[in-house]
Design a protein around this motif. Sequence first.
Motif, PDB file in Angstrom:
ATOM      1  N   VAL A 232      34.242  42.422  39.748  1.00 53.24           N
ATOM      2  CA  VAL A 232      35.620  42.454  39.243  1.00 53.24           C
ATOM      3  C   VAL A 232      36.120  43.890  39.132  1.00 53.24           C
ATOM      4  CG1 VAL A 232      37.070  41.962  37.220  1.00 53.24           C
ATOM      5  CG2 VAL A 232      35.456  40.238  38.042  1.00 53.24           C
ATOM      6  N   GLN A 233      35.233  44.834  38.835  1.00 55.85           N
ATOM      7  CA  GLN A 233      35.598  46.243  38.646  1.00 55.85           C
ATOM      8  C   GLN A 233      35.919  46.977  39.946  1.00 55.85           C
ATOM      9  OE1 GLN A 233      32.985  48.778  36.444  1.00 55.85           O
ATOM     10  NE2 GLN A 233      33.052  47.546  34.580  1.00 55.85           N
ATOM     11  N   LEU A 234      35.616  46.400  41.083  1.00 51.61           N
ATOM     12  CA  LEU A 234      35.813  47.106  42.346  1.00 51.61           C
ATOM     13  C   LEU A 234      37.268  47.517  42.544  1.00 51.61           C
ATOM     14  CD1 LEU A 234      33.676  44.966  44.827  1.00 51.61           C
ATOM     15  CD2 LEU A 234      33.196  47.301  44.090  1.00 51.61           C
ATOM     16  N   PRO A 235      37.495  48.651  43.169  1.00 48.37           N
ATOM     17  CA  PRO A 235      38.865  49.038  43.523  1.00 48.37           C
ATOM     18  C   PRO A 235      39.494  48.000  44.460  1.00 48.37           C
ATOM     19  CG  PRO A 235      37.355  50.880  43.770  1.00 48.37           C
ATOM     20  CD  PRO A 235      36.509  49.665  43.541  1.00 48.37           C
ATOM     21  N   VAL A 236      40.810  47.942  44.477  1.00 42.80           N
ATOM     22  CA  VAL A 236      41.517  46.947  45.275  1.00 42.80           C
ATOM     23  C   VAL A 236      41.111  47.026  46.743  1.00 42.80           C
ATOM     24  CG1 VAL A 236      43.781  46.189  46.085  1.00 42.80           C
ATOM     25  CG2 VAL A 236      43.476  46.866  43.690  1.00 42.80           C
ATOM     26  N   ALA A 237      41.014  48.230  47.282  1.00 41.08           N
ATOM     27  CA  ALA A 237      40.655  48.387  48.699  1.00 41.08           C
ATOM     28  C   ALA A 237      39.266  47.824  48.987  1.00 41.08           C
ATOM     29  CB  ALA A 237      40.711  49.866  49.083  1.00 41.08           C
ATOM     30  N   GLU A 238      38.327  47.991  48.056  1.00 42.41           N
ATOM     31  CA  GLU A 238      36.974  47.455  48.237  1.00 42.41           C
ATOM     32  C   GLU A 238      36.983  45.933  48.158  1.00 42.41           C
ATOM     33  OE1 GLU A 238      34.177  48.769  49.098  1.00 42.41           O
ATOM     34  OE2 GLU A 238      34.792  50.865  49.101  1.00 42.41           O
ATOM     35  N   LYS A 239      37.779  45.383  47.255  1.00 38.08           N
ATOM     36  CA  LYS A 239      37.874  43.923  47.136  1.00 38.08           C
ATOM     37  C   LYS A 239      38.376  43.286  48.432  1.00 38.08           C
ATOM     38  CE  LYS A 239      38.623  43.757  42.122  1.00 38.08           C
ATOM     39  NZ  LYS A 239      39.545  43.365  41.033  1.00 38.08           N
ATOM     40  N   LEU A 259      35.011  34.313  34.426  1.00 41.47           N
ATOM     41  CA  LEU A 259      35.051  35.758  34.630  1.00 41.47           C
ATOM     42  C   LEU A 259      35.654  36.129  35.987  1.00 41.47           C
ATOM     43  CD1 LEU A 259      31.532  36.746  33.231  1.00 41.47           C
ATOM     44  CD2 LEU A 259      33.738  37.298  32.191  1.00 41.47           C
ATOM     45  N   GLY A 260      35.411  35.307  36.982  1.00 42.21           N
ATOM     46  CA  GLY A 260      35.886  35.637  38.326  1.00 42.21           C
ATOM     47  C   GLY A 260      37.059  34.811  38.804  1.00 42.21           C
ATOM     48  N   ARG A 261      37.752  34.152  37.881  1.00 39.14           N
ATOM     49  CA  ARG A 261      38.781  33.178  38.270  1.00 39.14           C
ATOM     50  C   ARG A 261      39.957  33.794  39.029  1.00 39.14           C
ATOM     51  NH1 ARG A 261      39.199  34.073  32.848  1.00 39.14           N
ATOM     52  NH2 ARG A 261      41.227  34.663  31.977  1.00 39.14           N
ATOM     53  N   ASN A 262      40.271  35.058  38.805  1.00 35.81           N
ATOM     54  CA  ASN A 262      41.431  35.677  39.458  1.00 35.81           C
ATOM     55  C   ASN A 262      41.045  36.548  40.644  1.00 35.81           C
ATOM     56  OD1 ASN A 262      43.255  34.585  37.516  1.00 35.81           O
ATOM     57  ND2 ASN A 262      42.704  36.233  36.092  1.00 35.81           N
ATOM     58  N   GLU A 263      39.798  36.450  41.089  1.00 37.51           N
ATOM     59  CA  GLU A 263      39.287  37.341  42.134  1.00 37.51           C
ATOM     60  C   GLU A 263      39.049  36.587  43.434  1.00 37.51           C
ATOM     61  OE1 GLU A 263      39.264  40.423  41.485  1.00 37.51           O
ATOM     62  OE2 GLU A 263      39.455  40.353  39.295  1.00 37.51           O
ATOM     63  N   LYS A 264      39.881  36.883  44.440  1.00 33.40           N
ATOM     64  CA  LYS A 264      39.771  36.178  45.715  1.00 33.40           C
ATOM     65  C   LYS A 264      38.505  36.559  46.482  1.00 33.40           C
ATOM     66  CE  LYS A 264      44.749  35.572  46.369  1.00 33.40           C
ATOM     67  NZ  LYS A 264      45.920  35.847  47.250  1.00 33.40           N
ATOM     68  N   HIS A 265      37.943  37.728  46.161  1.00 36.51           N
ATOM     69  CA  HIS A 265      36.757  38.153  46.907  1.00 36.51           C
ATOM     70  C   HIS A 265      35.471  37.552  46.326  1.00 36.51           C
ATOM     71  CE1 HIS A 265      36.727  40.844  43.492  1.00 36.51           C
ATOM     72  NE2 HIS A 265      35.574  41.385  43.843  1.00 36.51           N
ATOM     73  N   ILE A 266      35.568  36.871  45.193  1.00 35.87           N
ATOM     74  CA  ILE A 266      34.405  36.188  44.619  1.00 35.87           C
ATOM     75  C   ILE A 266      34.554  34.696  44.859  1.00 35.87           C
ATOM     76  CG2 ILE A 266      33.014  35.786  42.552  1.00 35.87           C
ATOM     77  CD1 ILE A 266      34.160  38.336  41.365  1.00 35.87           C
ATOM     78  N   VAL A 267      33.604  34.118  45.573  1.00 35.50           N
ATOM     79  CA  VAL A 267      33.671  32.704  45.968  1.00 35.50           C
ATOM     80  C   VAL A 267      32.575  31.934  45.249  1.00 35.50           C
ATOM     81  CG1 VAL A 267      33.544  31.076  47.891  1.00 35.50           C
ATOM     82  CG2 VAL A 267      34.580  33.337  48.227  1.00 35.50           C
TER      83      VAL A 267
END
Length: 407
Positions: A232-239, A259-267
């Motif tokens: 979740v802490q990753l910069p936007v470009a890394e995500k 914890l990861g509900r709003n993160e498209k890069h976490i599946v």
Amino acid sequence: MAERLALRGHEVTWWNSTVNHQRKEQRASTTSIADRPEGYKLVLLYGRLYPKNVSFGRIVSQIQNAREFARLAPTLPCPDIILCGYPPIELAEAAVRFAVSQNIPIAIDFRDMWPDIIADHTSGLTRLAAIPALAYWNRSLRYTVRNATAVLGVTDGFVDWALQRGSRRRGPLDRAFHLAINPTPPAKSDIRDAERFWDEMGIASSSDHIIGCFAGTLSHRLDLKTLVQGAVQLPVAEKQRAKLVICGKGDQDEELRRLGRNEKHIVFAGWRTAAEIHVLLRRCHYGIVPYFSTADFVVHYPNKVGEYLGAGLPIMTGLTGLVRSLLEMRGLGYFYSEGDETSVAKCLQLISADRLSFGMKKQKALEVYKELFDPERIYDSFCLHLEHIAATASPQKDVASHRPMAL
């Protein structure tokens, strides 16, 4: 092991619980016996279903398994050798008591350090209340080790731990066999279905994403919360360049998804089939071993290590001990500090920057897999050792006529 022993001409009976531990489902409603098409007999021992890995219900279920074994084993043809996995504690003791009563050689294969890890996860009033149970389990462990014909384990550290707990010296029959994944590939039709599934999930081998994964039970013994928080802490470009795939179910499932509900890069992919995991690993660039560095895991190669290396993947981990030593020595590790989400984020960025080395690391990973975790070599060696134990214990018998009972 049941399949391999059957292929070698032995009559094999595999004893298991009616409870599917990973899925928390019942395989059968009562104790049952069936012939399997793979060439062995399967006995399912009844145990109640339990909701959590660490629970009173699980203990009751394991006691029921042991009692069913003690009831049923004397009614079936007597085997020439018994192989019994440990834990559960109760079934291992029941198997040893049966073996002693019938003068049957028995090998106990240690795969977890019970009850030590149970004691490590209790504190305060819970620890006080657990004292009688821990005392009972320790007595059971000593009996099991002292009366086993052979003490086996997933590493030498596990063998040494068991021998020490049983106040027993290491003998010629006591040895380690690393965990190895079943080498049989999934059916082609299942692989095609799995390919479609991951395509629809956006986990494509042709994408520019750096893909990492963990697949297993989402239990509290794993440092998965730190992993997700670090991602979740990753910069936007890394995500935008990353995909982190977490497969499985367990006690941490709901919290991790929150914890990861709003993160498209976490599946969060839930529980997946063997074919789906097979395909996923071959689309990934690295695997994740997020275990805490507890006393049992620092002397262990969890099965994920062999599974990832067999797919040609380097490994991201916060685990110390045997795993880190191996990965450092072979140049196949990406390391973070356990419990430190900032360290996880930095590690993920390092992996992203290291993408040009993935091809070289794939070849290295496959070489280490063949050297240390090749199931063809391990299973054959394991079978030979069981045949040797049977022949040593019953030298007047022809080894080819032995009927190992696999638990």
